[in-house]
Design an enzyme around this catalytic site. Structure first.
Site, PDB file in Angstrom:
ATOM      1  N   GLY A 118      -8.754  -1.232 -10.492  1.00  0.00           N
ATOM      2  CA  GLY A 118      -7.702  -1.342  -9.496  1.00  0.00           C
ATOM      3  C   GLY A 118      -7.379  -2.802  -9.206  1.00  0.00           C
ATOM      4  O   GLY A 118      -8.259  -3.675  -9.250  1.00  0.00           O
ATOM      5  N   ASP A 177     -15.629  -3.404   0.169  1.00  0.00           N
ATOM      6  CA  ASP A 177     -14.315  -3.066   0.715  1.00  0.00           C
ATOM      7  C   ASP A 177     -14.401  -1.667   1.315  1.00  0.00           C
ATOM      8  O   ASP A 177     -14.485  -0.672   0.596  1.00  0.00           O
ATOM      9  CB  ASP A 177     -13.256  -3.113  -0.392  1.00  0.00           C
ATOM     10  CG  ASP A 177     -11.846  -2.924   0.138  1.00  0.00           C
ATOM     11  OD1 ASP A 177     -11.672  -2.815   1.367  1.00  0.00           O
ATOM     12  OD2 ASP A 177     -10.901  -2.871  -0.675  1.00  0.00           O
ATOM     13  N   GLY A 208       0.824  -1.187   0.000  1.00  0.00           N
ATOM     14  CA  GLY A 208       0.000   0.000   0.000  1.00  0.00           C
ATOM     15  C   GLY A 208       0.863   1.243   0.000  1.00  0.00           C
ATOM     16  O   GLY A 208       2.073   1.190  -0.237  1.00  0.00           O
ATOM     17  N   ASN A 209       0.253   2.368   0.307  1.00  0.00           N
ATOM     18  CA  ASN A 209       0.999   3.625   0.315  1.00  0.00           C
ATOM     19  C   ASN A 209       1.902   3.764   1.533  1.00  0.00           C
ATOM     20  O   ASN A 209       2.919   4.465   1.476  1.00  0.00           O
ATOM     21  CB  ASN A 209       0.031   4.811   0.247  1.00  0.00           C
ATOM     22  CG  ASN A 209      -0.605   4.954  -1.119  1.00  0.00           C
ATOM     23  OD1 ASN A 209       0.082   4.988  -2.130  1.00  0.00           O
ATOM     24  ND2 ASN A 209      -1.933   5.017  -1.151  1.00  0.00           N
ATOM     25  N   THR A 210       1.558   3.118   2.627  1.00  0.00           N
ATOM     26  CA  THR A 210       2.323   3.310   3.857  1.00  0.00           C
ATOM     27  C   THR A 210       2.913   2.029   4.432  1.00  0.00           C
ATOM     28  O   THR A 210       3.813   2.088   5.264  1.00  0.00           O
ATOM     29  CB  THR A 210       1.440   3.961   4.944  1.00  0.00           C
ATOM     30  OG1 THR A 210       0.307   3.117   5.198  1.00  0.00           O
ATOM     31  CG2 THR A 210       0.956   5.328   4.485  1.00  0.00           C
ATOM     32  N   ASP A 260      -6.747  -4.076  -6.433  1.00  0.00           N
ATOM     33  CA  ASP A 260      -7.449  -4.525  -5.237  1.00  0.00           C
ATOM     34  C   ASP A 260      -8.821  -5.090  -5.578  1.00  0.00           C
ATOM     35  O   ASP A 260      -9.228  -6.128  -5.043  1.00  0.00           O
ATOM     36  CB  ASP A 260      -7.562  -3.387  -4.218  1.00  0.00           C
ATOM     37  CG  ASP A 260      -8.169  -2.120  -4.812  1.00  0.00           C
ATOM     38  OD1 ASP A 260      -8.277  -2.003  -6.050  1.00  0.00           O
ATOM     39  OD2 ASP A 260      -8.535  -1.226  -4.021  1.00  0.00           O
ATOM     40  N   ARG A 261      -9.532  -4.454  -6.493  1.00  0.00           N
ATOM     41  CA  ARG A 261     -10.863  -4.937  -6.862  1.00  0.00           C
ATOM     42  C   ARG A 261     -10.773  -6.261  -7.630  1.00  0.00           C
ATOM     43  O   ARG A 261     -11.604  -7.157  -7.448  1.00  0.00           O
ATOM     44  CB  ARG A 261     -11.604  -3.885  -7.680  1.00  0.00           C
ATOM     45  CG  ARG A 261     -11.886  -2.607  -6.890  1.00  0.00           C
ATOM     46  CD  ARG A 261     -12.507  -1.526  -7.755  1.00  0.00           C
ATOM     47  NE  ARG A 261     -13.902  -1.827  -8.080  1.00  0.00           N
ATOM     48  CZ  ARG A 261     -14.613  -1.113  -8.960  1.00  0.00           C
ATOM     49  NH1 ARG A 261     -14.056  -0.112  -9.615  1.00  0.00           N
ATOM     50  NH2 ARG A 261     -15.875  -1.425  -9.192  1.00  0.00           N
ATOM     51  N   LYS A 318       1.760  -5.570   3.375  1.00  0.00           N
ATOM     52  CA  LYS A 318       1.160  -6.734   4.018  1.00  0.00           C
ATOM     53  C   LYS A 318       1.674  -7.990   3.342  1.00  0.00           C
ATOM     54  O   LYS A 318       1.686  -8.083   2.111  1.00  0.00           O
ATOM     55  CB  LYS A 318      -0.367  -6.673   3.931  1.00  0.00           C
ATOM     56  CG  LYS A 318      -0.976  -5.476   4.643  1.00  0.00           C
ATOM     57  CD  LYS A 318      -2.482  -5.436   4.472  1.00  0.00           C
ATOM     58  CE  LYS A 318      -3.073  -4.219   5.160  1.00  0.00           C
ATOM     59  NZ  LYS A 318      -4.549  -4.140   4.975  1.00  0.00           N
ATOM     60  N   THR A 339     -21.066  20.144  17.635  1.00  0.00           N
ATOM     61  CA  THR A 339     -20.723  20.124  16.211  1.00  0.00           C
ATOM     62  C   THR A 339     -19.980  18.843  15.850  1.00  0.00           C
ATOM     63  O   THR A 339     -20.263  18.201  14.838  1.00  0.00           O
ATOM     64  CB  THR A 339     -19.864  21.354  15.854  1.00  0.00           C
ATOM     65  OG1 THR A 339     -20.618  22.532  16.120  1.00  0.00           O
ATOM     66  CG2 THR A 339     -19.460  21.331  14.388  1.00  0.00           C
TER      67      THR A 339
END
Length: 246
Positions: free
Chosen positions: A94, A117, A8-10, A96-97, A13, A174
């Site tokens: 994508g 997801d 992923g971006n960060t 992932d899909r 896995k 709020t």
């Protein structure tokens, strides 16, 4: 054994599968990924590897795996899948899909399956009992909605994702009004989408995964199955399909 890598971006896995059984899982930092994975994975037992990434130049970053595994697949939109893809613009799908749909058709064969997801975006994807992927929908996720409210209405604060009891849907500040609006509506939206798909697809199996799935599964009334590793299982299914296709 199969080594499954999802970047992923960060974070990265990583899972190891023996056939369809996951026997190892760990999340690695991207900064020290190569050093750390070489310490914990016994590559002598790894026969095949699949790598999926949302970041460009993935083959360069993971080139060291080519030296450690006998067979490696860098999955993309052109990779053959274990289902019939009816999506009108497959090149825009994508990874992932695609992986989620591979998981749907492999783990729930001959069933109508809706996979939700719930991450940065909330995606809805449908796999038919005939093994045809039709498409679905993409909606903003919880964090995206909270951020948009702040950015488009300057007087509203920026609120992070957090646990929220949707039964207390009448906000008295709020912040609590914003949380109620976002969380309550996401839950009701998902319930409504599931109901709509259930009208169209007989005996529908619904899978909920993604970063927010544990929160959502506690609040959604529909009969659904939650899975933390469905995407990784889908990547493993793609790899198994490639091996069978050889």
């Amino acid at each position: 054994m199969n080594l499954v890598v999802d970047e992923g971006n960060t974070a990265v896995k990583v899972a190891v599968f023996q056939n369809q059984e996951k026997i190892f899982f760990q999340v690695f930092s991207k900064n020290n990924f190569q050093e750390e994975i070489l310490q914990v994975i016994d590559f002598d037992k790894i026969k095949s590897c699949i790598v999926a990434s949302v970041v460009e130049k993935v083959e360069e970053r993971f080139s060291f795996l080519k030296e450690k595994t006998k067979s490696i697949l860098f999955v993309n939109s052109q990779t053959p899948m274990p289902f019939i893809n009816k999506y009108a613009t497959p090149n825009t799908l994508g990874i992932d899909r695609l992986a989620l749909m591979a998981g749907a058709v492999s783990l729930h064969p001959n069933q109508n399956v809706l996979v939700i997801d719930a991450g940065t975006c909330i995606t809805f994807d449908i796999m038919t009992a005939e093994g045809e992927y039709l498409g679905g929908a993409i909606a903003p996720g919880i964090a995206m909605r909270l951020k948009a409210m702040h950015e488009f209405t300057s007087k509203l604060p920026l609120i992070s994702e957090q646990e929220f009891d949707i039964e207390n849907f009448i906000g008295n500040s709020t912040e609590s009004c914003m949380l109620s609006g976002v969380y309550h509506n996401v839950v009701r939206e998902i319930e409504g989408v599931i109901a709509q798909y259930e009208e169209k697809f007989e005996s529908l199996t619904t899978i909920l995964t993604g970063g927010n799935h544990l929160y959502l599964v506690k609040n959604i009334k529909n009969c659904i199955f939650a899975s933390s590793f469905f995407l990784l299982e889908g990547l493993n299914a793609i790899l198994e399909w490639q091996k069978r296709d050889r």
